[in-house]
Scaffold this motif. Structure first.
Motif, PDB file in Angstrom:
ATOM      1  N   PRO A 116       0.799  -1.230   0.000  1.00  0.00           N
ATOM      2  CA  PRO A 116       0.000   0.000   0.000  1.00  0.00           C
ATOM      3  C   PRO A 116       0.833   1.283   0.000  1.00  0.00           C
ATOM      4  CG  PRO A 116      -0.949  -1.581   1.507  1.00  0.00           C
ATOM      5  CD  PRO A 116       0.357  -2.160   1.031  1.00  0.00           C
ATOM      6  N   ASN A 117       1.968   1.289   0.695  1.00  0.00           N
ATOM      7  CA  ASN A 117       2.779   2.507   0.755  1.00  0.00           C
ATOM      8  C   ASN A 117       3.514   2.793  -0.558  1.00  0.00           C
ATOM      9  OD1 ASN A 117       4.612   0.428   0.952  1.00  0.00           O
ATOM     10  ND2 ASN A 117       5.798   1.351   2.598  1.00  0.00           N
ATOM     11  N   GLN A 118       3.546   1.847  -1.497  1.00  0.00           N
ATOM     12  CA  GLN A 118       4.178   2.052  -2.796  1.00  0.00           C
ATOM     13  C   GLN A 118       3.202   2.602  -3.831  1.00  0.00           C
ATOM     14  OE1 GLN A 118       5.280  -2.029  -3.468  1.00  0.00           O
ATOM     15  NE2 GLN A 118       7.416  -1.646  -2.882  1.00  0.00           N
ATOM     16  N   LEU A 119       1.915   2.523  -3.535  1.00  0.00           N
ATOM     17  CA  LEU A 119       0.880   2.867  -4.517  1.00  0.00           C
ATOM     18  C   LEU A 119       0.492   4.334  -4.462  1.00  0.00           C
ATOM     19  CD1 LEU A 119      -1.415  -0.243  -4.058  1.00  0.00           C
ATOM     20  CD2 LEU A 119       0.110   0.236  -5.976  1.00  0.00           C
ATOM     21  N   ALA A 120       0.157   4.899  -5.629  1.00  0.00           N
ATOM     22  CA  ALA A 120      -0.362   6.248  -5.721  1.00  0.00           C
ATOM     23  C   ALA A 120      -1.832   6.241  -6.124  1.00  0.00           C
ATOM     24  CB  ALA A 120       0.433   7.063  -6.733  1.00  0.00           C
ATOM     25  N   SER A 121      -2.233   5.239  -6.936  1.00  0.00           N
ATOM     26  CA  SER A 121      -3.638   5.144  -7.334  1.00  0.00           C
ATOM     27  C   SER A 121      -3.972   3.733  -7.792  1.00  0.00           C
ATOM     28  CB  SER A 121      -3.972   6.144  -8.444  1.00  0.00           C
ATOM     29  OG  SER A 121      -3.344   5.783  -9.647  1.00  0.00           O
TER      30      SER A 121
END
Length: 164
Positions: free
Chosen positions: A35-40
């Motif tokens: 989750p912390n790697q995702l932007a959208s």
């Protein structure tokens, strides 16, 4: 990358222990994400346009486009993203004409991830009439036809109404 393999003290052929099929050894990665790697995250459904969703990261919060999302439901959904997600198998040899035919059709589902670094992965999925347990699909830009199990992928295919 090919490797030469040997077993110390063994005399004979290794091909009875290791398949020579290149697709067996290739990584069948659909995406890798925490989750912390995702932007959208964006999901489009051909037969259910009302439930298309777009989640965007805003600071430490995730925002459901055009709606006030249920924060707990969104966090539970994001918890599913915990590493690498793989397809079942490369299947171009089983469905030799499918890639050309499917590429000209509208996909049943388009699943898009954008990462914090600006890169992204788009998985294109088609329902199979002859196999209700798996999709046919590919990652855009890689164009290798794969079988993708519902059991593995369906947890990422939430609908907008589930996050409201």
């Amino acid at each position: 990358r090919p490797f030469i393999v040997g077993i110390p003290g063994f005399s004979g052929y290794l091909n009875s222990r290791f398949t020579m099929d290149m697709d067996f050894w290739r990584e069948k990665l659909l995406f890798q994400a925490q989750p912390n790697q995702l932007a959208s995250i964006s999901i489009s459904y051909k037969n259910d346009p009302i439930n298309q969703l777009s989640l965007n990261k805003d600071g430490n919060d995730w925002i459901l486009a055009d709606a006030t999302g249920n924060r707990e439901a969104i966090q539970n959904y994001l918890f599913q993203f915990s590493g690498k997600v793989y397809a079942e198998a490369f299947v171009a040899d089983r469905y030799p004409e499918a890639m050309g035919e499917l590429a000209s059709e509208q996909p049943d589902i388009i699943f898009e991830l954008t990462y914090q670094d600006g890169s992204g992965r788009t998985v294109v999925l088609f329902e199979q009439a002859d196999n209700p347990n798996a999709y046919l699909g590919w990652v855009k830009g890689e164009e290798d036809l794969m079988s993708i199990q519902h059991f593995v992928f369906d947890k990422y295919l939430v609908k907008r109404e589930e996050l409201l």
